[in-house]
Design a protein around this motif. Structure first.
Motif, PDB file in Angstrom:
ATOM      1  N   LEU A  89       0.848  -1.189   0.316  1.00  0.00           N
ATOM      2  CA  LEU A  89      -0.432   0.155  -0.173  1.00  0.00           C
ATOM      3  C   LEU A  89       0.981   1.013   0.286  1.00  0.00           C
ATOM      4  O   LEU A  89       1.906   1.784   0.963  1.00  0.00           O
ATOM      5  N   VAL A  90       0.728   2.125  -0.458  1.00  0.00           N
ATOM      6  CA  VAL A  90       1.439   3.455  -0.713  1.00  0.00           C
ATOM      7  C   VAL A  90       0.250   4.455  -1.313  1.00  0.00           C
ATOM      8  O   VAL A  90      -0.436   4.069  -2.379  1.00  0.00           O
ATOM      9  N   TYR A  91       1.005   5.987  -0.097  1.00  0.00           N
ATOM     10  CA  TYR A  91       0.141   6.871  -0.811  1.00  0.00           C
ATOM     11  C   TYR A  91       0.958   8.236  -1.626  1.00  0.00           C
ATOM     12  O   TYR A  91       2.157   8.611  -1.204  1.00  0.00           O
ATOM     13  N   VAL A  92       0.587   8.473  -2.650  1.00  0.00           N
ATOM     14  CA  VAL A  92       1.329   8.930  -2.969  1.00  0.00           C
ATOM     15  C   VAL A  92       0.636  10.921  -2.888  1.00  0.00           C
ATOM     16  O   VAL A  92      -0.514  11.039  -3.397  1.00  0.00           O
ATOM     17  N   PRO A  93       1.467  11.934  -1.853  1.00  0.00           N
ATOM     18  CA  PRO A  93       0.704  12.847  -1.302  1.00  0.00           C
ATOM     19  C   PRO A  93       0.389  13.757  -2.130  1.00  0.00           C
ATOM     20  O   PRO A  93       1.107  14.158  -2.863  1.00  0.00           O
ATOM     21  N   GLU A  94      -0.796  14.851  -1.591  1.00  0.00           N
ATOM     22  CA  GLU A  94      -0.721  15.574  -2.363  1.00  0.00           C
ATOM     23  C   GLU A  94      -0.174  16.790  -2.404  1.00  0.00           C
ATOM     24  O   GLU A  94       0.719  17.980  -3.440  1.00  0.00           O
ATOM     25  N   ASP A  95       1.013  16.982  -0.758  1.00  0.00           N
ATOM     26  CA  ASP A  95       1.835  18.440  -0.847  1.00  0.00           C
ATOM     27  C   ASP A  95       3.162  17.762  -1.564  1.00  0.00           C
ATOM     28  O   ASP A  95       4.085  17.603  -0.611  1.00  0.00           O
ATOM     29  N   ARG A  96       3.269  18.091  -3.092  1.00  0.00           N
ATOM     30  CA  ARG A  96       4.528  17.240  -3.074  1.00  0.00           C
ATOM     31  C   ARG A  96       5.880  18.173  -3.019  1.00  0.00           C
ATOM     32  O   ARG A  96       7.327  17.410  -2.224  1.00  0.00           O
ATOM     33  N   HIS A 135       6.913  -1.465  -5.541  1.00  0.00           N
ATOM     34  CA  HIS A 135       6.266  -2.853  -6.360  1.00  0.00           C
ATOM     35  C   HIS A 135       4.832  -2.674  -5.353  1.00  0.00           C
ATOM     36  O   HIS A 135       4.485  -3.509  -5.526  1.00  0.00           O
ATOM     37  N   PRO A 136       4.019  -1.694  -5.699  1.00  0.00           N
ATOM     38  CA  PRO A 136       2.811  -1.245  -5.086  1.00  0.00           C
ATOM     39  C   PRO A 136       1.663  -2.394  -5.450  1.00  0.00           C
ATOM     40  O   PRO A 136       2.075  -3.010  -6.694  1.00  0.00           O
ATOM     41  N   LYS A 137       0.455  -2.592  -4.564  1.00  0.00           N
ATOM     42  CA  LYS A 137      -0.006  -3.527  -5.219  1.00  0.00           C
ATOM     43  C   LYS A 137      -1.348  -2.741  -5.326  1.00  0.00           C
ATOM     44  O   LYS A 137      -1.962  -2.424  -6.058  1.00  0.00           O
ATOM     45  N   VAL A 138      -1.502  -1.220  -4.020  1.00  0.00           N
ATOM     46  CA  VAL A 138      -2.231  -0.196  -4.188  1.00  0.00           C
ATOM     47  C   VAL A 138      -2.102   1.185  -4.545  1.00  0.00           C
ATOM     48  O   VAL A 138      -0.989   1.280  -3.487  1.00  0.00           O
ATOM     49  N   ILE A 139      -2.367   1.915  -4.667  1.00  0.00           N
ATOM     50  CA  ILE A 139      -1.373   3.014  -4.590  1.00  0.00           C
ATOM     51  C   ILE A 139      -3.233   4.651  -4.186  1.00  0.00           C
ATOM     52  O   ILE A 139      -3.986   4.642  -5.197  1.00  0.00           O
ATOM     53  N   ILE A 140      -2.236   5.251  -3.799  1.00  0.00           N
ATOM     54  CA  ILE A 140      -3.179   6.069  -3.516  1.00  0.00           C
ATOM     55  C   ILE A 140      -3.040   7.431  -4.040  1.00  0.00           C
ATOM     56  O   ILE A 140      -1.933   7.881  -3.564  1.00  0.00           O
TER      57      ILE A 140
END
Lengths: 337, 506
Positions: B337-344, B419-424
């Protein structure tokens, strides 16, 4: 990266150059200063600065600071002395003293990482705490602060006073520490974590880096560095005192900053710190040779620190803007709406 | 206050403003009368804040005129605007907690303290507020802080109060008392510009409505001329009006064949947190789930809680069948599980580090050797740089030397290397150029075809419609609606995002 290496090399070369100029100047002021034996042995007088400054580089790289490291030196010295004077083997005493400094560093780190209080405030507090504990310990063994505990076994005193291949042991220790901490910083995942936390601790957390543990570990290492420095001094002087290293904090932090580490974190070099600690040590030593008092040499170190920070980190564009513009716009109230 | 001469308090004509050649306001004309409450609405990024900051003197307009009481004004600092009676109450009250209310109000006023003190007393009495101005600001509730902000404006003798989403942090009772105060102020001739996302407030409070869309006022008129439906329509991009449903055939239909008996990869059940309530949804393998809503609807807070950056108060989240409440961020990432944040800038990038160091920051702990495998690190970086078409001089280039779009790709790559399976993805295309935007869309659809599940949080409704298989619309921290692929349209999302019930629209 290549740019970075070139940049760092430039700064470290500049430091070496500064060192050479310094030696030449002192050599011309004080006859007999420029003598290999004198230079090598005078290094012994201040090598403890470098020993404490090298791990301190990590703390400052993460954007923190540890001003308690001078107190930790005294703590390690008196702990080793008192335990030995109560009949323990000197090496066991040394190990216990080092453990005490590790615990001291750990406490610093835990408070900084888990409370969010500014590191300066935290370590200012623990500085008093640790030097207080050191005083209490020294009082408990009826050794007054200034006489200290002496009469250590010869093999412990020889630790800092003998040479290997003509090089004094403390200098060898400094080189080992420099190589070790330099390698860890630049070549291991842990070292990379330290740098990334220093650049942007939030981004590091979002990247799954254990930022708290990383911060704690740097303070732990800084405590250990202070402990090693204190024990080397104890061995060098042959006596353990609770106020040993109490004036070390200014030169230690100056060494890190002069060595090119950004006080905001994220950028720095262990080799720079090591060279800078030697530059500072020689300036203290040389000025004392030129019959300046230690208060007066503090003035020089202070100036050096300020110059280093301004030169390396001063926001020149901002300074210029402020000097040029007469009035700074009033954004104080609604600055960040 | 006397305003017999003309009812017009403020007038702005064809105001233009661009940031870095990106036009934000493209000729805004707006007028405000004495005693009028003007509700200003618009989607995220429509330029509301920019417009208000221009009126309040925080920004300078590129061109256009502003008149206050018939007199042309040019502000270069908020203090200038205060002198002309314009006061902006920010969304989050800016109060110094260790000062008293009085001190907070007096700050920055070039008037003797005695005079200000008297004015404060008068204002408090006039409005019949029960507020002890000697209290420390840290003891105030958010609603009271907002009152202090309004007081600040009144003591500065403001004629125009701008309220930026004042109710977003208030409770129901507090909202009512705020409305009462706003109403009593306008009776005395003040003009109020009221920015809001909540349509119900408009009909309850405002005299007139202006809709800002695509940098222009698309509609302005008395509130009685409007209905919910009309407002929703006015918010929508012109060329997309009621044609949204034709848009959504872009994304590959092949991957959307989710059979109902498939196991969800991520399952959120009755999740409660500070800014989100009772959130339940499933995410299936190979699915792109759009998450729409206005700013402040609780989307980012939800995503950060799922990723482990903030705790939730109750509910469960299961990833691949395992509950993850107790897991650290690193463990969640290792589980896919990964989260690509809003505030770069503050959460995504290490500005002064190289592309390589940025990209591998998430996988350093997976290198099992004592020393960093520099060769492998370089190979991984180069692989992802070419896969994501990151343009730079090489893997050692400092991140700050890249364009916004390329920086965003590096942030994306940094999470893809795990290698995520779920990316937010949280606002993956905010603030980047059109070319990179298309690249990122391409990457997202490629991820999907590789079987990844994507949660796409975006304020760009077109983007959500174009990419998503399903869309979850949040409003005030709750799931307002889950829209299936076949019902997906800009219409449907917009009305749900503004909390308009379905029956009102159709």
């Amino acid at each position: 990266m290549q740019n970075l290496i070139r940049y760092l090399c430039k700064w470290e070369l500049a430091l070496v150059l500064l060192l050479i100029i310094e030696l030449i100047v002192f050599g011309s002021i004080t006859p007999g200063f420029l003598n290999v034996g004198n230079i090598l042995y005078s290094l012994n007088d201040f090598v403890y600065i470098g020993i404490a400054a090298i791990p301190m580089t990590y703390v400052i790289l993460t954007g923190g600071i540890d001003v308690s490291v001078g107190a930790v030196m005294g703590l390690s010295s008196i702990t080793a002395g008192v335990i030995w004077s109560h009949g323990a083997n000197i090496w066991i005493a040394v190990i216990i003293a080092l453990l005490a400094t590790v615990v001291g560093g750990l406490i610093n780190g835990l408070i900084v990482a888990f409370t969010g209080v500014q590191p300066l405030v935290v370590t200012l507090g623990t500085m008093f705490l640790y030097s207080g504990i050191a005083l209490v310990i020294s009082g408990g063994s009826s050794a007054s602060g200034y006489e200290g505990i002496s009469g250590f076994p010869e093999n412990f005193v020889q630790l800092a006073n003998s040479t290997i291949l003509g090089i004094p042991n403390p200098i060898i220790l400094l080189i080992i520490l420099m190589a070790f901490f330099g390698a860890v910083l630049h070549f291991t995942p842990y070292g990379r974590h330290v740098v990334l936390v220093g650049i942007n601790i939030k981004a590091a957390r979002y990247s799954g880096i254990r930022t708290r543990w990383t911060v704690v570990s740097t303070y732990l290492l800084a405590g250990l560095g202070g402990g090693l420095g204190g024990l080397i001094l104890t061995s060098y002087f042959g006596s353990a005192r609770s106020d040993l290293g109490s004036e070390a904090i200014l030169p230690v932090i100056t060494a890190v900053v002069l060595g090119g580490t950004s006080i905001f974190g994220g950028k720095g070099s262990v080799i720079g710190t090591a060279i800078a600690s030697i530059v500072i040590g020689f300036s203290q030593y040389g000025l004392q040779m030129a019959s300046m008092s230690s208060e007066q040499t503090s003035v020089v170190i202070g100036v050096l620190l300020i110059l280093a920070v301004v030169m390396r980190q001063g926001n020149w564009r901002e300074i210029k803007r402020r000097l040029v513009s007469k009035k700074i716009p009033d954004n104080s109230k609604r600055g960040a709406v | 206050m006397d305003y017999d001469e003309s009812p017009v308090l403020m007038k702005m004509k064809t105001v233009f403003k661009a940031f870095a050649s990106q036009p934000v306001l493209q000729g805004v004309s707006l007028s405000l009368n004495h005693g009028e409450i003007l509700a200003l609405i618009g989607g995220n990024g429509a330029g509301k804040s920019t417009l208000m900051k221009i009126i309040a003197g925080l920004y300078k307009a590129d061109s256009g005129d502003i008149e206050i009481e018939g007199e042309e004004v040019k502000f270069s600092a908020p203090a200038d605007a205060h002198k002309k009676g314009v006061y902006l109450v920010p969304q989050e009250p800016m109060i110094f907690p260790n000062m008293t209310i009085e001190e907070n109000i007096m700050i920055g006023m070039p008037v003797p303290p005695g005079v200000v003190r008297k004015r404060i007393k008068d204002e408090v009495k006039r409005l019949d507020w029960h507020l002890d101005t000697e209290r420390l600001a840290s003891t105030l509730s958010i609603a009271e802080q907002q009152l202090v902000e309004i007081l600040r404006g009144l003591v500065r003798q403001a004629d125009i109060l701008i309220l930026d989403e004042p109710t977003s942090t208030l409770t129901f009772g507090e909202i009512n008392s705020l409305f009462k105060i706003v109403n009593s102020l306008t009776k005395e001739g003040l003009g109020v510009i009221y920015i809001t996302h909540r349509f119900s407030e408009i009909f309850q409070l405002a005299d007139s409505v202006a809709v800002l869309r695509g940098g222009v006022i698309s509609l302005q008129g008395p509130v009685t001329d409007f209905t919910y439906k009309k407002l929703v329509e006015a918010l929508m991009p012109i060329d997309k009006r009621s044609s949204g449903s034709e848009e959504n055939h872009h994304s590959s239909m092949a991957n959307t064949a989710m059979s109902t008996n498939e196991q969800p990869i991520l399952s959120v059940h009755k999740l409660f947190g500070e800014r989100f309530h009772d959130v339940s949804f499933d995410l299936f393998p190979g699915e792109i789930l759009g998450v729409a809503g206005v700013v402040g609807a609780g989307r980012t807070e939800l995503a950060e809680a799922i990723f482990g950056l903030a705790p939730w108060t109750s509910g469960t989240v299961t990833l691949l069948g395992d509950p993850i409440a107790k897991k650290s961020i690193r463990t969640r990432m290792n589980k896919g599980l990964v989260y690509v944040p809003e505030d770069r800038h503050s959460h995504g990038v290490f500005r002064i580090a190289s592309i390589k160091k940025n990209m591998t920051s998430t996988i350093l702990h997976r290198f099992k050797s004592i020393f960093l495998p520099f060769k492998k690190e370089k190979e991984i970086t180069q692989e992802y740089m070419s896969a994501l078409e990151i343009k730079s001089v090489g893997e050692n280039a400092e991140l700050s030397s890249l364009s916004g779009g390329n920086q965003q790709k590096v942030v994306l790559a940094k999470y893809l290397v795990t290698h995520p399976k779920v990316i937010i993805l949280d606002e993956p295309t905010r603030g980047i150029d059109a070319g990179s935007r298309e690249d990122i869309y391409k990457i997202i659809t490629e991820l999907q075809s590789n079987g990844l599940s994507v949660m796409l949080i975006s304020s760009d409704i077109e983007e959500v419609v174009r990419l998503s298989d399903r869309v979850l619309v949040m409003y005030e921290g709750r799931i307002e609606r889950i829209i299936k692929k076949q019902d997906l349209s800009i219409d449907a999302i917009t009305s749900a995002a503004f909390g308009v019930k379905k029956e009102v629209v159709t």
